[in-house]
Design an enzyme around this catalytic site. Sequence first.
Site, mmCIF file in Angstrom:
data_model
loop_
_atom_site.group_PDB
_atom_site.id
_atom_site.type_symbol
_atom_site.label_atom_id
_atom_site.label_comp_id
_atom_site.label_asym_id
_atom_site.label_seq_id
_atom_site.Cartn_x
_atom_site.Cartn_y
_atom_site.Cartn_z
ATOM 1 N N ASP A 19 41.310 24.357 35.225
ATOM 2 C CA ASP A 19 40.667 25.661 34.991
ATOM 3 C C ASP A 19 39.361 25.484 34.206
ATOM 4 O O ASP A 19 38.516 26.375 34.186
ATOM 5 C CB ASP A 19 41.610 26.572 34.179
ATOM 6 N N GLN A 67 48.499 30.350 33.762
ATOM 7 C CA GLN A 67 47.882 31.625 34.153
ATOM 8 C C GLN A 67 47.703 32.528 32.937
ATOM 9 O O GLN A 67 48.644 32.745 32.170
ATOM 10 C CB GLN A 67 48.763 32.319 35.207
ATOM 11 N N LYS A 108 46.982 31.156 44.588
ATOM 12 C CA LYS A 108 46.659 29.762 44.216
ATOM 13 C C LYS A 108 47.614 28.791 44.909
ATOM 14 O O LYS A 108 47.196 27.726 45.369
ATOM 15 C CB LYS A 108 46.705 29.602 42.687
#
Length: 283
Positions: A120, A97, A53
């Site tokens: 997200d 995460q 990422k």
Amino acid sequence: MPAQLIDGIALSKSIRADVAHRIAHLKSRGIQPRLSIVLVGDDPASQVYTRHKVNDSTETGLEATLERYPADLPEADLLARIRTLNADPAVHGILVQLPLPAHMDAQKVIEAIAPSKDVDGFHVSSAGALMVGRPGFWPCTPYGCMKMLESIGFSLRGKHAVVIGRSNIVGKPMAMMLLQQNATVTICHSATADLGAMTRQADVIVAAVGKRNVLTADMVKPGAVVIDVGMNRNDEGKLCGDVDFEGVRQVAGWITPVPGGVGPMTRAMLLVNTLEAAERATR
Ligand code: NAP
């Protein structure tokens, strides 16, 4: 004739190029889009994902910072850090995460992220926005699947789409996105009595289960579009999807490979969402 491939690598490259172009435009106005990634603990897969990422971001001109904390970080400290990032106008996207260590309530942590920075798309507010068709952030994996369908010019209107899997991050948002494009949607799961009876009716099948060979050739209508979200390991330890690729490609009209399908698209859509967050913040 074997199915045509939907190439996630090629499509994600063109999406990244577009993102880079839009970032350059923002930078020319003095705005640096920024993503804060928070990693708690030392899960090996999470370390790889977060590294990707950061690299993906840097390649397109996004600035990404990776904050790492030990697995025993108190939940209250993580929530406090998220509040600080929420209040920082230089940070446009925040990504925590997953999975988090067992002592943390992952949903509570996600709910702490400001919806305007929830790149997200896992916040309940993002899920609600998707449900009612309002602007928000779409979860990256189903969003990438929609882009793949768009790339082949497939009109979903009036088509029957079957989604296998009902997780909050893939199956459910996927079904909602398909519904918004006027498909008729069936969601299947582990209690579905006869999966093949459902999938054989489908014009589009999205498999998001996490088990090899959940979808075999006898379960697919000739010409159907098959999107394989699954990530599994085969007997040789190689990455494979949920779909019996060799069998299903003889029947389907279009199919996504694993690797090289949904995975790179998921990565690209995080960049899109972060860019979008920066653009919205500066509008
Ligand atoms: P998940 O939360 O474990 O959900 C799996 C779903 O599959 C559940 O809804 C489950 O039903 C259903 N299921 C299990 N066995 C089934 C069966 N035999 N028939 C029909 N449905 C069945 O997984 P997830 O997070 O959605 O991820 C699914 C897969 O996608 C995993 O392989 C994951 O690694 C992969 N993935 C890939 C990407 C990517 O970028 N390529 C991104 C995210 C996820 P119940 O609800 O009844 O338990």
